[in-house]
Design an enzyme around this catalytic site. Structure first.
Site, PDB file in Angstrom:
ATOM      1  CE  LYS A 139     -11.088   8.379   9.666  1.00 37.00           C
ATOM      2  NZ  LYS A 139     -10.122   8.411  10.770  1.00 37.00           N
TER       3      LYS A 139
HETATM    4  C1  LIG Z   1      -9.199   7.417  11.143  1.00 39.94           C
HETATM    5  C2  LIG Z   1      -8.139   7.828  12.076  1.00 39.94           C
HETATM    6  C3  LIG Z   1      -6.866   7.233  12.048  1.00 39.94           C
HETATM    7  C4  LIG Z   1      -6.536   6.095  11.110  1.00 39.94           C
HETATM    8  O1  LIG Z   1      -6.527   6.504   9.762  1.00 39.94           O
HETATM    9  P1  LIG Z   1      -6.673   5.418   8.605  1.00 39.94           P
HETATM   10  O2  LIG Z   1      -6.837   6.202   7.353  1.00 39.94           O
HETATM   11  O3  LIG Z   1      -7.905   4.615   8.937  1.00 39.94           O
HETATM   12  O4  LIG Z   1      -5.447   4.583   8.618  1.00 39.94           O
HETATM   13  C5  LIG Z   1      -5.907   7.702  12.914  1.00 39.94           C
HETATM   14  N1  LIG Z   1      -6.177   8.683  13.807  1.00 39.94           N
HETATM   15  C6  LIG Z   1      -7.385   9.271  13.862  1.00 39.94           C
HETATM   16  C7  LIG Z   1      -7.624  10.326  14.882  1.00 39.94           C
HETATM   17  C8  LIG Z   1      -8.398   8.878  13.000  1.00 39.94           C
HETATM   18  O5  LIG Z   1      -9.601   9.470  13.071  1.00 39.94           O
END
Ligand SMILES: *Cc1c(COP(=O)(O)O)cnc(C)c1O
Length: 498
Positions: free
Chosen positions: A113
């Protein structure tokens, strides 16, 4: 270039407006009215640039109303070695011939993120100025664990902004929880909501468009925006690393220019993989996008059958950031794959809201299945994969990435396709230390150890360093203790802003 709503009932707006509003007034998601393209010559040029320059180029193509200094001034404070623990920002590790991991977790909160949320506050600040906005911005976030902390770090103490994060009280890992409840900053609020992520996300989503709440906000000289992946400003920075990974491998001679690759993406809200889809639309030679799910396999079923059905058991898993049954960004994909048929999208989303179910037409499903492939794995397979990847390659992965690796293997075994694969590694293994320690050390070794002793044990076993963002969490005071019911989200927001 303007941005239009996937539901077709709001007027098109500039990129700055789209980022400022986060979600369209009709409840739809903003999408660019046309997708730019990058040819072979563009890719050649990008190959000679660093991550920050590549980001500036790609953001510039989409955010047409931002000028070069505005873009450069947004990426410079985000993608640098103060914020990221690796000079490459998103380095690619090659485990074996044709098997690569794109590490997206070198940012301050140790999950992918940060790739978008380090830059979003800078884009949003500029979007406010460009649109003549004087109201204080209130960022509302619903998080399955990683977005919340990344948004808090991105927005803390940014003048003119306030951030409120809601997380599911029963749905995040202990590390994720500690990261959030110890958050510092004068403009930050963190609240636990009883229930799972879907409850939290739905509860927060309705507030954005609630006329009464918005009227009260307006009277106080404030307005909402979103840092969730429904905001276009979250998605566009994610397109960058698909290009960057490809070009890095090309520069190393692992890929020939123009050679096709597959990306495997551990998926929850469909934001990460959707950025891969846009990268392909721009011209990146992507053959297949492989959507990896855990037991909450609503997307696997959808990709296989064209039926989206969220009426199913919700599981809490060891890959909690993927414990999601309503994948918001799928709406954007369907918009593109129906040749932008807003009326149809609006209908499907209404069905989803009212019945938890919709079925796309055969032609749309065929287009989905042509480009995407999906499978899922359970908890034991995830733990086995962490162990196997460590044993076979000396490479340590977190449970989300392990879901990706295991599904990648299933894809190869099922289809025989041996196109080189890039797996997006979405979190540091230390962030999900419980599951990783369980896989590597076994249950007996874990007994009577605190979270922080487990971090130490993992570091000792693997010879890897504990990331700074996690190391001293136990020494930080807890600053946020509020727990509420889902029905009280609006009330909590109004109370904070009173
Ligand atoms: C948010 C997240 C995901 C999923 O990603 P999306 O964009 O919601 O599909 C997978 N792995 C981790 C560690 C995340 O923080």
């Amino acid at each position: 270039m303007l941005y239009e709503s996937t539901r077709g009932r709001s007027r098109p707006v500039s990129a700055a407006e789209a980022i400022k509003q986060g979600i369209a007034p009709d409840g739809g998601l903003f999408v660019p009215e046309r997708i730019p393209s990058l040819g072979a010559a563009d890719l050649d040029r990008l190959a000679g640039l660093d991550y920050r320059q590549r980001a500036a180029e790609i953001l510039g193509r989409f955010l047409a109303d931002f000028d070069r200094p505005e873009i450069a001034g947004s990426v410079a404070p985000a993608y640098n070695t103060d914020r990221f623990g690796d000079a490459a920002i998103a380095p690619v590790r090659t485990a074996a011939a044709g098997l690569h991991f794109l590490e997206l977790w070198h940012g301050p909160t140790c999950a992918f993120k940060d790739m978008a949320l380090q830059v979003l506050p800078h884009l949003l600040k500029r979007a406010m100025v460009k649109t003549g906005e004087t109201a204080e911005t209130v960022i509302l976030v619903a998080t399955s664990g990683d977005t919340g902390k990344a948004a808090l770090e991105g927005f803390r103490d940014v003048p003119g902004m306030r951030i409120i994060v809601f997380f599911p009280a029963e749905g995040v890992s202990e590390m994720q929880r500690l990261q959030m409840v110890t958050q510092e900053g004068n403009n930050v609020h963190v609240i636990a909501v009883r229930g799972n992520f879907d409850d939290t996300q739905s509860g927060v989503k309705v507030i954005f468009t609630d006329p009464d709440v918005n009227a009260i906000l307006h009277r106080h000289g404030r307005r909402f925006s979103s840092a969730n992946s429904i905001n276009w400003g979250r998605l566009v920075p994610q397109i960058v690393y698909y290009f960057s990974a490809y070009l890095d491998l090309q520069n190393r001679g692992e890929l020939k220019p123009g050679q096709a690759v597959n990306f495997v993406v551990p998926t929850g809200n469909f934001g990460n993989i959707l950025a891969g889809f846009y990268a392909r639309c721009l011209g990146l030679p992507v053959h297949r996008l492989i959507c990896a799910a855990n037991r909450n396999n609503v997307l696997t079923d959808f990709i296989r059958t064209g039926i989206y059905n969220r009426n199913r058991t919700f599981y809490r898993t060891i890959s909690p950031s993927m414990d999601i049954l309503i994948s918001s960004n799928l709406e954007r994909l369907l918009y593109e794959l129906t040749d932008r048929n807003a009326a149809r999208i609006d209908g499907w989303m209404a069905e989803l809201r009212e019945t938890g179910y919709y079925r796309v037409d055969a032609a749309t499903h065929a287009r989905v299945a042509d480009l995407f492939w999906s499978d899922f794995v359970d908890e034991d397979e995830t733990l086995d994969e962490i162990r196997a990847t460590w044993r076979d390659y000396g490479y340590l992965i977190d449970p989300h990435t392990a879901v990706g690796k295991a599904v990648s293997d299933k894809y190869r075994a099922t289809t025989g396709d041996d196109t080189p694969v890039i797996i997006t590694s979405t979190a540091s293994p230390f962030k999900f230390n419980q599951a990783v320690a369980h896989a590597l050390l076994g249950t007996a070794e874990m007994e009577n150890r605190t979270e922080f002793q487990l971090l130490e044990a993992l570091a000792a076993t693997t010879g890897l360093e504990i990331p700074p963002g996690l190391r001293d969490l136990d020494k930080k005071p807890v600053r946020h203790r509020t727990v509420i019911d889902r029905e009280d989200i609006a009330g909590a927001v109004l109370k904070i802003l009173a």
